[in-house]
Enzyme design. Structure first.
Site, PDB file in Angstrom:
ATOM      1  N   ASP A  46       0.822  -1.215   0.000  1.00 63.82           N
ATOM      2  CA  ASP A  46       0.000   0.000   0.000  1.00 63.82           C
ATOM      3  C   ASP A  46       0.855   1.263   0.000  1.00 63.82           C
ATOM      4  O   ASP A  46       0.659   2.165   0.831  1.00 63.82           O
ATOM      5  CB  ASP A  46      -0.935   0.015   1.211  1.00 63.82           C
ATOM      6  CG  ASP A  46      -1.693  -1.287   1.385  1.00 63.82           C
ATOM      7  OD1 ASP A  46      -2.169  -1.820   0.392  1.00 63.82           O
ATOM      8  OD2 ASP A  46      -1.802  -1.765   2.526  1.00 63.82           O
ATOM      9  N   GLU A  72     -11.319   1.314  -2.640  1.00 66.86           N
ATOM     10  CA  GLU A  72     -10.648   1.570  -1.373  1.00 66.86           C
ATOM     11  C   GLU A  72      -9.382   2.388  -1.631  1.00 66.86           C
ATOM     12  O   GLU A  72      -9.159   2.884  -2.739  1.00 66.86           O
ATOM     13  CB  GLU A  72     -10.297   0.244  -0.674  1.00 66.86           C
ATOM     14  CG  GLU A  72      -9.437  -0.682  -1.522  1.00 66.86           C
ATOM     15  CD  GLU A  72      -9.238  -2.050  -0.895  1.00 66.86           C
ATOM     16  OE1 GLU A  72      -9.748  -2.289   0.211  1.00 66.86           O
ATOM     17  OE2 GLU A  72      -8.564  -2.887  -1.521  1.00 66.86           O
TER      18      GLU A  72
END
Length: 510
Positions: free
Chosen positions: A17, A182
């Site tokens: 991420d 997301e």
């Protein structure tokens, strides 16, 4: 490939991420750290291709339960931003809420985690400070905790980043067109607000971009990066930076299964219609696909080849920045050392379902650094009780350890393997493979394609002896497999002996 080109992935290691920010001539990257401590590694680069770890945002997470191993919990999907002459990192923990830390010196001390908003299942927060002084925060949801999925929520935020204001507003529902939306990252360009966000799942998804004329919307979506005709599955979740000459770049991850979420760098440009194109063209609709090789950023002087740190000679007796524990570190785990790392032999966790190697919080681990590599260490066991042991570990939801153990006055080599079953039950095996005349042993592991591991050992100047059984590494909970060191008491319910490691060396193969 010419000397002016780079090759993807730029980081063949589990920097999950990733988000990125430019501050003058410097670039800073942050990534998820989940249950591993210290948390939130900060990486630095001056050319977007070569990176090194310079810091962590904090050493331990001051929340209940994190002194024990909490697989897959902890720090999820951070954002990093430069605002008010400070670096800000916002992150979530999936069960507790949204947090913020900041600093005016990324190599120095960061502020302690501040809870911006207690919440369960609010994840992937990204702050945004507008030109007029307004502050905002956008976040996603973890369905496992909140019962909500595919949606992004917007809040007004206090300008100092310490609290959210008013009621949240769902600004995009991707249930039909952007499933598993997301990881939002918010930007502003040319009078448009943009949200870069991954959708379609980690393993097979894509990168989408939303845009609107105001933060409250309405937002329109365009899918901008797909796997296309490349081996890069699910290319998404990352950050955009722009250079002085207008050149733009996008950093993102690829889920490489047991190797974790590895990092790619893509060229990016803005089209006349106001949408970005990432990578190289894929058809006529403005979407792109990842590049595997590309010219380096033209306006950035290339730095000498650098990768995140791996080797360690433990000169000061403490582990380097590449190492993380499985939980909040306990000062009793680490003993004073000069030119070596002294780890205390810690007991197995208590509780009938936790008395396995799998649950040890004091494993000292680092990420797999490449598709193929070898690791080597030399250790001395300073045992005080039968069952004291230490050695070399490959760790994930399948794990293996080559341990030097004291048992009934003898030094013996123990081959320990285990795995977490689909039913959530740990299975573990131990096998004695040799006895030694010494309490010092050199151990190595060679990791080949597919994570196939072959352990070996030698005592003194004797020839290397290979462990007969190969081991197939497995990923952990939301993370890749790791390699590292351990000192453990396999029998005693007390922390007594210790294990001294005088080096740890990694050799990348190929």
């Amino acid at each position: 490939m010419t000397s002016h080109d780079y090759h993807n992935p730029i980081l063949c290691a589990d920097y999950s991420d990733p988000d990125i920010v430019r501050v003058g001539d410097d670039f800073f990257m942050v990534s998820s750290s989940f249950n591993h401590m210290p948390a939130l590694p900060i990486l630095h680069s001056t050319d977007l291709v070569n990176w090194q770890i310079i810091n962590h945002v904090f050493q331990s997470l001051p929340l209940a339960g994190y002194n024990q191993y909490q697989p897959g919990k902890g720090v999820w999907a951070p954002s990093i931003r430069w605002h008010g002459n400070q670096l800000w990192v916002f992150f979530s923990t999936p069960d507790e809420g949204i947090f913020m830390c900041r600093t005016d010196d990324p190599w120095g001390e960061w502020s302690a985690p501040h809870c911006v908003q207690p919440a369960k299942g609010w994840i992937d927060p990204c702050p945004f400070w507008d030109d007029n002084g307004d502050a905002w925060l956008v976040h996603a949801f973890a369905h496992s905790r909140s019962g909500i999925k595919h949606q992004l929520q917007l809040f007004a935020m206090s300008p100092d980043g310490t609290s959210l204001r008013g009621e949240g507003q769902i600004i995009y529902d991707g249930s039909c067109d952007q499933p598993t939306l997301e990881g939002p990252k918010v930007y502003k360009r040319g009078g448009w607000y943009y949200i870069f966000a991954p959708a379609g799942s980690v393993e097979t998804g894509w990168e989408t971009v939303l845009r609107a004329r105001s933060m409250s919307g309405p937002w329109e979506a365009k899918n901008v990066l797909f796997q296309g005709n490349t081996p890069v599955n699910g290319p998404h979740q990352g950050g955009w930076v722009e250079l002085d000459d207008g050149e733009c770049w996008f950093v993102h991850f690829q889920d490489a299964h047991l190797y974790g979420r590895i990092v790619h760098l893509q060229p990016m440009r803005w089209e006349q219609d106001g949408w970005p194109r990432i990578g190289e063209p894929l058809g006529d609709d403005g979407a792109g696909q990842p590049v595997m090789r590309w010219p380096r950023p033209a306006s950035l002087p290339p730095s000498p080849p650098l990768l995140p740190q791996t080797d360690d000679d433990f000169a000061s007796g403490v582990p380097g920045l590449q190492w993380q524990w499985q939980a909040n570190p306990d000062p009793r785990w680490l003993l004073p050392g000069d030119g070596q790392l002294n780890l205390r032999c810690c007991e197995l966790p208590r509780g009938e379902d936790k008395q396995h190697f799998y649950w040890l919080p004091n494993l000292l681990l680092q990420k797999f650094p490449a598709w193929q590599f070898s690791a080597e260490t030399t250790l001395t066991l300073n045992a005080e009780a039968s069952g004291d042991a230490g050695g070399l570990v490959i760790y994930g939801e399948r794990y293996a350890a080559l341990l030097l153990e004291k048992r009934d006055g003898q030094s013996r080599l123990l081959w320990l393997t285990g795995w977490m079953s689909d039913a959530g039950v740990v299975r573990e095996r131990r096998e004695v493979i040799a006895t030694l005349d010494s309490t010092t042993c050199t151990m190595s592991v060679e990791v080949s394609h597919g994570g196939i591991c072959r352990f070996a050992w030698r005592s003194g100047e004797a020839n290397w002896q290979r462990v007969a059984q190969p081991f197939a590494a497995g990923k952990g909970k939301w993370v890749g497999a790791k390699v590292g060191l351990v000192a453990v008491s396999l029998e005693s319910q007390a922390q007594r002996g210790s294990c001294s490691f005088n080096h740890f060396a990694i050799d990348i193969i190929g």
